[in-house]
Scaffold this motif. Structure first.
Motif, mmCIF file in Angstrom:
data_model
loop_
_atom_site.group_PDB
_atom_site.id
_atom_site.type_symbol
_atom_site.label_atom_id
_atom_site.label_comp_id
_atom_site.label_asym_id
_atom_site.label_seq_id
_atom_site.Cartn_x
_atom_site.Cartn_y
_atom_site.Cartn_z
ATOM 1 N N SER A 184 1.063 -1.505 -0.203
ATOM 2 C CA SER A 184 0.093 0.252 -0.239
ATOM 3 C C SER A 184 1.198 1.146 0.097
ATOM 4 O O SER A 184 1.801 1.334 0.698
ATOM 5 N N VAL A 185 0.377 2.162 -0.957
ATOM 6 C CA VAL A 185 0.706 3.803 -0.393
ATOM 7 C C VAL A 185 -0.229 4.906 0.482
ATOM 8 O O VAL A 185 -1.044 4.893 -0.822
ATOM 9 N N LEU A 186 0.129 5.093 1.407
ATOM 10 C CA LEU A 186 -0.445 6.855 2.236
ATOM 11 C C LEU A 186 0.157 7.852 1.536
ATOM 12 O O LEU A 186 1.368 7.742 2.366
ATOM 13 N N GLY A 187 -0.212 8.316 1.551
ATOM 14 C CA GLY A 187 0.928 9.940 1.171
ATOM 15 C C GLY A 187 1.941 10.010 0.699
ATOM 16 O O GLY A 187 3.257 10.215 1.120
ATOM 17 N N GLY A 188 1.594 9.419 -0.538
ATOM 18 C CA GLY A 188 3.211 8.999 -1.513
ATOM 19 C C GLY A 188 4.443 8.603 -0.846
ATOM 20 O O GLY A 188 4.947 8.344 -1.024
ATOM 21 N N ARG A 189 3.764 7.617 0.375
ATOM 22 C CA ARG A 189 4.420 6.477 0.840
ATOM 23 C C ARG A 189 4.347 4.797 1.162
ATOM 24 O O ARG A 189 3.008 4.676 0.740
ATOM 25 N N LEU A 190 5.307 4.401 0.840
ATOM 26 C CA LEU A 190 5.001 2.571 1.394
ATOM 27 C C LEU A 190 4.524 2.537 2.889
ATOM 28 O O LEU A 190 5.635 2.860 3.626
ATOM 29 N N ILE A 191 3.899 1.548 2.818
ATOM 30 C CA ILE A 191 3.692 0.877 4.307
ATOM 31 C C ILE A 191 4.173 -0.404 4.384
ATOM 32 O O ILE A 191 3.814 -1.570 3.379
ATOM 33 N N ASP A 192 4.737 -0.394 5.660
ATOM 34 C CA ASP A 192 5.472 -1.992 5.328
ATOM 35 C C ASP A 192 5.851 -2.966 4.665
ATOM 36 O O ASP A 192 6.040 -4.017 4.601
ATOM 37 N N PHE A 193 7.245 -1.838 4.014
ATOM 38 C CA PHE A 193 7.957 -1.904 2.924
ATOM 39 C C PHE A 193 8.504 -3.510 3.220
ATOM 40 O O PHE A 193 8.767 -4.564 2.457
ATOM 41 N N ALA A 194 9.256 -3.602 4.457
ATOM 42 C CA ALA A 194 10.228 -4.334 4.834
ATOM 43 C C ALA A 194 9.531 -5.782 4.911
ATOM 44 O O ALA A 194 10.249 -6.661 4.634
ATOM 45 N N GLY A 195 8.140 -5.647 5.216
ATOM 46 C CA GLY A 195 7.701 -7.034 5.520
ATOM 47 C C GLY A 195 7.599 -7.063 4.310
ATOM 48 O O GLY A 195 7.543 -9.159 4.039
ATOM 49 N N HIS A 196 7.120 -6.431 3.367
ATOM 50 C CA HIS A 196 6.619 -7.296 1.987
ATOM 51 C C HIS A 196 8.089 -8.006 1.243
ATOM 52 O O HIS A 196 7.939 -8.683 0.633
ATOM 53 N N CYS A 197 8.704 -6.893 1.667
ATOM 54 C CA CYS A 197 10.246 -7.827 0.771
ATOM 55 C C CYS A 197 10.495 -9.300 1.354
ATOM 56 O O CYS A 197 11.170 -9.417 0.591
ATOM 57 N N ALA A 198 10.420 -9.023 2.741
ATOM 58 C CA ALA A 198 11.045 -10.198 3.194
ATOM 59 C C ALA A 198 9.950 -11.582 2.313
ATOM 60 O O ALA A 198 10.802 -12.286 2.302
ATOM 61 N N ARG A 199 8.845 -11.410 2.906
ATOM 62 C CA ARG A 199 7.825 -12.735 2.435
ATOM 63 C C ARG A 199 8.622 -12.664 0.655
ATOM 64 O O ARG A 199 8.168 -13.610 0.133
ATOM 65 N N LEU A 200 8.662 -11.746 -0.142
ATOM 66 C CA LEU A 200 8.500 -11.622 -1.425
ATOM 67 C C LEU A 200 10.169 -12.418 -1.153
ATOM 68 O O LEU A 200 10.137 -13.700 -2.319
ATOM 69 N N ALA A 201 11.270 -12.418 -1.070
ATOM 70 C CA ALA A 201 12.144 -12.946 -0.343
ATOM 71 C C ALA A 201 11.750 -14.761 -0.562
ATOM 72 O O ALA A 201 12.631 -15.536 -0.607
ATOM 73 N N ARG A 202 11.585 -15.033 0.508
ATOM 74 C CA ARG A 202 10.831 -16.544 0.980
ATOM 75 C C ARG A 202 9.845 -17.409 -0.053
ATOM 76 O O ARG A 202 10.139 -18.240 -0.508
ATOM 77 N N SER A 203 9.188 -16.332 -0.617
ATOM 78 C CA SER A 203 8.008 -16.834 -1.761
ATOM 79 C C SER A 203 9.040 -17.573 -2.992
ATOM 80 O O SER A 203 9.031 -18.973 -3.092
ATOM 81 N N LEU A 204 9.406 -16.946 -3.615
ATOM 82 C CA LEU A 204 10.770 -16.460 -4.166
ATOM 83 C C LEU A 204 12.148 -17.642 -3.911
ATOM 84 O O LEU A 204 11.938 -18.946 -4.337
ATOM 85 N N GLY A 205 12.411 -17.755 -2.476
ATOM 86 C CA GLY A 205 13.182 -18.499 -2.061
ATOM 87 C C GLY A 205 12.278 -20.790 -1.932
ATOM 88 O O GLY A 205 13.285 -21.556 -2.364
ATOM 89 N N GLU A 206 10.924 -20.568 -1.635
ATOM 90 C CA GLU A 206 10.549 -21.524 -1.513
ATOM 91 C C GLU A 206 10.289 -22.479 -3.352
ATOM 92 O O GLU A 206 9.955 -22.925 -2.884
ATOM 93 N N LEU A 207 10.427 -21.166 -4.199
ATOM 94 C CA LEU A 207 10.259 -22.477 -5.441
ATOM 95 C C LEU A 207 11.338 -22.061 -6.734
ATOM 96 O O LEU A 207 10.965 -22.080 -7.047
ATOM 97 N N GLU A 208 12.331 -21.879 -5.377
ATOM 98 C CA GLU A 208 14.301 -21.977 -6.806
ATOM 99 C C GLU A 208 14.040 -21.009 -6.817
ATOM 100 O O GLU A 208 14.268 -21.010 -8.611
ATOM 101 N N ILE A 209 13.557 -19.438 -7.725
ATOM 102 C CA ILE A 209 13.522 -18.554 -8.530
ATOM 103 C C ILE A 209 13.913 -17.763 -7.548
ATOM 104 O O ILE A 209 14.484 -17.245 -6.634
#
Ligand code: PMP
Length: 286
Positions: free
Chosen positions: A37-62
């Motif tokens: 999400s973006v509120l006031g032009g800034r990203l909400i909980d970006f670190a959390g989304h980055c961490a989950r992205l890395a995990r999802s990719l890792g689980e699929l070996e991408i």
């Protein structure tokens, strides 16, 4: 108005963005995504989304094609180029384009495909639906067994959403072995006697980034949290119910399968959690 989208290193008008017909995301749903999400032009909980992205990719070996700093720079550039005040950034990474169709994964040096785009939603944090609450219906959860990976296999959730629409409801809660797993695109909660109840983390549900933040904030506010399974009957007999997701934040649920939850009105716990969540996340947005 044409958006600027991101494809494999380029910022392009949406009409000019192209992906191969052989892309594994297109042919096999072989890809993962994130929505921030973006509120006031800034990203909400970006670190959390980055961490989950890395995990999802890792689980699929991408291969994760970018560092967290690079992901942040791309997100910020897209938000700026599209003048997004309130809205979302959608990100998708697929196993790329092997140049033909084959069930076997392509060689590991095949570059992943990276696509990002924005959706502008002015006033998203003040959604009128949060005052009215959602009605949900239940449908069987017939998804695959790795729901903890945020893949782009969204056909069944999409069908569940259509079933809800056809029934005059706002969303569907998915039920497996008699218990609610989660919503079609969100995590599900009930409130009974002041206690917040939600299913524990496992491969059965997506590990919501909003869920993690909301449960942390609830504990900090001295609210009791119990992570366990619950049934539709329990939800119908609860004082309150709600869902969480990056795009809906905390959304009250006032009706389950035609039965009112509690008074049938939006309750104080969901209302308070929504306020706390939006306030805290705005403060920490990047
Ligand atoms: N469960 C499912 C099945 C989802 O699709 C989503 C949202 N993508 C969520 C839960 C909520 O996750 P988040 O809070 O990270 O948006």
């Amino acid at each position: 108005m044409s958006r600027t989208v991101y494809v494999n290193g380029d910022y392009l008008p949406e009409q000019e963005a192209k992906i191969s017909v052989f892309d594994r995301g297109f042919l096999m749903a072989d890809g993962v995504y994130e929505v921030t999400s973006v509120l006031g032009g800034r990203l909400i909980d970006f670190a959390g989304h980055c961490a989950r992205l890395a995990r999802s990719l890792g689980e699929l070996e991408i291969r994760n094609p970018h560092s967290n700093d690079e992901w942040l720079a791309i997100h910020r550039e897209l938000v700026a180029r599209n003048g997004v005040e309130d809205g979302l950034v959608y990100l998708q990474v697929t196993r790329g384009n092997p140049g033909d169709r084959d069930f076997a994964f392509p060689p590991t040096d095949t570059p992943p495909t990276v696509v990002l785009f924005t959706q502008s939603k002015p006033g998203m944090a003040e959604a009128p639906a949060a005052k009215a609450g959602w009605k949900v219906i239940s449908v069987p959860d017939i998804r695959w067994g790795r729901r903890d990976i945020k893949t782009v296999q969204l056909l069944y959730p999409s069908m569940a959403k259509m079933a809800a629409k056809a029934a005059g409801a706002d969303d569907a809660w998915l039920v497996e072995d008699g218990c609610v797993t989660e919503g079609s695109s969100n995590n599900a909660y009930i409130v009974k006697g002041g206690r917040i109840i939600t299913r524990a983390l496992s491969n059965d549900i997506l590990h919501g980034i909003t869920r993690a933040a909301v449960l942390r904030l609830a504990a900090e506010a001295q609210m009791e949290v119990e992570e366990r399974n619950f049934t539709i009957a329990e939800a119908q007999g609860a004082d309150e119910a709600f869902i969480t997701s990056a795009s809906a934040f905390v959304m009250p649920v006032v009706e389950v399968d035609g039965a009112p939850v509690g008074s049938g009105q939006v309750g104080p716990v969901a209302t308070r959690l929504r306020e706390i969540y939006i306030d805290e996340m705005r403060k920490k947005a990047v």
